[in-house]
Design a protein around this motif. Structure first.
Motif, short mmCIF file in Angstrom:
data_model
loop_
_atom_site.label_atom_id
_atom_site.label_comp_id
_atom_site.label_asym_id
_atom_site.label_seq_id
_atom_site.Cartn_x
_atom_site.Cartn_y
_atom_site.Cartn_z
N THR A 262 24.74 -2.69 36.80
CA THR A 262 23.40 -2.77 37.39
C THR A 262 22.35 -2.27 36.38
OG1 THR A 262 24.45 -2.34 39.51
CG2 THR A 262 22.06 -2.31 39.47
N ALA A 263 22.73 -1.26 35.60
CA ALA A 263 21.80 -0.77 34.56
C ALA A 263 21.52 -1.89 33.55
CB ALA A 263 22.40 0.45 33.87
N ALA A 264 22.56 -2.64 33.18
CA ALA A 264 22.38 -3.74 32.22
C ALA A 264 21.51 -4.84 32.84
CB ALA A 264 23.74 -4.30 31.81
N PHE A 265 21.74 -5.12 34.13
CA PHE A 265 20.96 -6.12 34.87
C PHE A 265 19.47 -5.73 34.85
CE2 PHE A 265 19.52 -7.10 39.38
CZ PHE A 265 19.45 -8.49 39.24
N ASN A 266 19.21 -4.44 35.04
CA ASN A 266 17.83 -3.95 35.08
C ASN A 266 17.21 -4.00 33.68
OD1 ASN A 266 15.53 -2.84 36.19
ND2 ASN A 266 16.37 -0.77 36.44
N ARG A 267 17.92 -3.44 32.68
CA ARG A 267 17.38 -3.41 31.30
C ARG A 267 17.21 -4.81 30.72
NH1 ARG A 267 21.09 0.34 29.68
NH2 ARG A 267 20.34 2.45 29.90
N ASN A 268 17.99 -5.77 31.21
CA ASN A 268 17.87 -7.14 30.68
C ASN A 268 16.46 -7.71 30.89
OD1 ASN A 268 18.80 -9.74 29.65
ND2 ASN A 268 18.63 -10.41 31.78
N LEU A 269 15.74 -7.14 31.84
CA LEU A 269 14.36 -7.58 32.05
C LEU A 269 13.53 -7.31 30.78
CD1 LEU A 269 12.34 -8.73 33.99
CD2 LEU A 269 12.32 -6.59 35.23
N LEU A 270 13.81 -6.19 30.14
CA LEU A 270 13.09 -5.87 28.89
C LEU A 270 13.57 -6.77 27.75
CD1 LEU A 270 13.01 -1.96 29.07
CD2 LEU A 270 11.40 -3.63 30.02
N VAL A 271 14.87 -7.09 27.76
CA VAL A 271 15.42 -8.02 26.75
C VAL A 271 14.68 -9.35 26.88
CG1 VAL A 271 17.49 -9.27 25.97
CG2 VAL A 271 17.70 -6.93 26.85
N ARG A 272 14.49 -9.77 28.14
CA ARG A 272 13.83 -11.05 28.39
C ARG A 272 12.37 -11.02 27.92
NH1 ARG A 272 13.34 -14.44 34.11
NH2 ARG A 272 12.26 -16.18 33.14
N ILE A 273 11.68 -9.91 28.19
CA ILE A 273 10.27 -9.81 27.76
C ILE A 273 10.18 -9.81 26.23
CG2 ILE A 273 8.18 -8.39 27.85
CD1 ILE A 273 9.06 -7.49 30.65
N ASN A 274 11.13 -9.10 25.59
CA ASN A 274 11.15 -9.10 24.12
C ASN A 274 11.35 -10.53 23.60
OD1 ASN A 274 10.78 -6.38 23.98
ND2 ASN A 274 12.88 -5.87 23.36
N ARG A 275 12.31 -11.24 24.18
CA ARG A 275 12.64 -12.58 23.68
C ARG A 275 11.54 -13.61 23.99
NH1 ARG A 275 16.95 -13.49 26.62
NH2 ARG A 275 15.81 -14.76 28.13
N GLU A 276 11.11 -13.63 25.25
CA GLU A 276 10.19 -14.70 25.66
C GLU A 276 8.73 -14.41 25.34
OE1 GLU A 276 10.89 -16.16 29.64
OE2 GLU A 276 13.05 -16.11 29.37
N LEU A 277 8.37 -13.12 25.30
CA LEU A 277 6.96 -12.80 25.10
C LEU A 277 6.73 -12.07 23.77
CD1 LEU A 277 6.04 -11.66 28.75
CD2 LEU A 277 6.05 -13.97 27.78
N GLY A 278 7.77 -11.98 22.94
CA GLY A 278 7.64 -11.38 21.61
C GLY A 278 7.39 -9.87 21.64
N ALA A 279 7.80 -9.19 22.70
CA ALA A 279 7.53 -7.76 22.84
C ALA A 279 8.50 -6.92 22.00
CB ALA A 279 7.62 -7.35 24.31
N ASP A 280 8.19 -5.62 21.91
CA ASP A 280 9.07 -4.75 21.11
C ASP A 280 9.54 -3.53 21.91
OD1 ASP A 280 6.68 -3.41 21.21
OD2 ASP A 280 6.42 -3.24 19.04
N PHE A 281 9.96 -3.76 23.14
CA PHE A 281 10.56 -2.67 23.92
C PHE A 281 11.80 -2.17 23.19
CE2 PHE A 281 8.36 -4.52 27.65
CZ PHE A 281 7.91 -3.36 28.28
N ASP A 282 11.93 -0.85 23.05
CA ASP A 282 13.14 -0.27 22.46
C ASP A 282 14.10 0.03 23.61
OD1 ASP A 282 15.05 1.11 21.06
OD2 ASP A 282 13.91 3.00 21.09
#
Ligand code: AVI
Length: 332
Positions: free
Chosen positions: A223-243
């Motif tokens: 579930t933690a991975a499911f939640n953090r994947n939202l940041l992975v998605r924002i990094n990939r699709e919107l060019g963000a740099d969430f660590d």
């Protein structure tokens, strides 16, 4: 900076723009938020399927159990049936379980199943599952790649003229709507049905806090991975740099609101750039982004929201051990 992935069609570009607009809006609210619908990209959907297999997440198993053991009773209520309308069919396995369990009730009936989802991949999988069903009768499958609201209108326009409709809203998906949203959405469903049609809805029930927290913060970290994947998605699709490493998954039970909340908590102060959303945010150490609410109901509260939307109780089945209810109501 530009988004790292350049979308290859007008529809994909429009979807990215909507996503960017939502991120810019919700991430600057107090408290910061991100809409839970964005949890479900391809990886997020696969992680959610994995969550459904976790021993601590009991919704899927409890519902599968009730559909298999009560399917014949459910379909007996809805007799004579002409049309299924499923909102969010997932893999198609829930409707398949119902049809298999109630095969005797359906014998000889001509049926159409309308499947509604925004995801083409989900519709494809569900259609294949249902077409592969070795059940009598053969069911015509119509897939609507649309929002629930638009899909309901399309399905209502194309329902079979003969027989009742049975709408399915399973998996406790209603739990991800806030109370006004749940009321409004149930009214949408009611508006797509005629008097004498049925709705079957699955709801997770209030249970001890420790059990709820294990379901939403599992020891395997899925579930933690499911939640953090939202940041992975924002990094990939919107060019963000969430660590990613500096965000912790947190699940909390909010008793006053009767909901489990998921958050992503910044472990240290950090600045994040989200170029496609024209946004730069500074998160303080310990600041949280609220990513999902999962409302839990008491059995009588389920009835009240359904009655407010124009339905009356036909029957409610409760899986006591797992704290889950399937409620069948008739449109009045
Ligand atoms: C899809 N929905 C009903 C799930 C739930 O339980 O709220 C999503 C989920 N979030 C964390 N685990 C599962």
């Amino acid at each position: 900076m530009r988004p790292s992935v350049v979308p290859d069609s007008a529809a994909a570009r429009a979807a990215i723009q909507t996503f960017a607009g939502d991120v810019a809006y919700y991430l600057t609210l107090t408290p910061r938020q991100l809409p839970s619908r964005y949890l479900y990209d391809a990886l997020g959907s696969a992680l959610f399927e994995a969550i459904c297999e976790l021993p601590w997440y009991r919704i899927t198993r409890a519902e599968r159990n009730l559909l298999a053991s009560r399917g014949d009773e459910i379909l007996a209520h809805a007799d004579p049936l002409g049309t299924f309308i499923e909102l969010g069919p997932g893999s198609g396995e829930k409707l398949a379980a119902l049809v298999l369990a109630g095969a005797a009730q359906l014998h000889g009936a001509r049926l159409t199943a309308h499947l509604i989802d925004v995801s083409a991949a989900a519709l494809d999988l569900a259609s294949r599952t249902l077409r592969a069903l070795d059940a009598n009768p053969s069911i015509e499958i119509v897939a609507h790649q649309a929002t629930y609201e638009a899909g309901l209108v399309q399905a209502a326009a194309r329902r079979r003229p003969a027989g009742r409709a049975l709408a399915l809203f399973l998996g406790s998906n209603i739990g991800n709507f806030d109370p006004p949203g749940a009321d409004a959405f149930l009214r949408h469903i009611r508006a797509a049905l005629a008097i004498g049609d049925f709705l079957l809805i699955g709801t997770d029930l209030v249970k001890p806090e420790a059990e709820l927290l294990l379901a939403y913060d599992d020891p395997l970290g899925v579930t933690a991975a499911f939640n953090r994947n939202l940041l992975v998605r924002i990094n990939r699709e919107l060019g963000a740099d969430f660590d990613l490493a500096s965000f912790r998954h947190r699940a909390v039970w909010n008793d006053a609101e009767s909901r489990v909340e998921m958050h992503l908590v910044a472990a240290r102060r950090q600045q994040v750039r989200i170029p496609a959303a024209f946004l730069e945010v500074t998160l303080a150490a310990g600041e949280a982004i609220w990513t999902e609410s999962s409302y839990k109901y008491r059995p009588d509260a389920v009835l009240r929201i359904l009655e407010r939307a124009g339905f009356q109780l036909a029957e409610q089945w409760i899986h006591e051990e797992d704290g889950f209810a399937l409620t069948l109501v008739e449109a009045t």
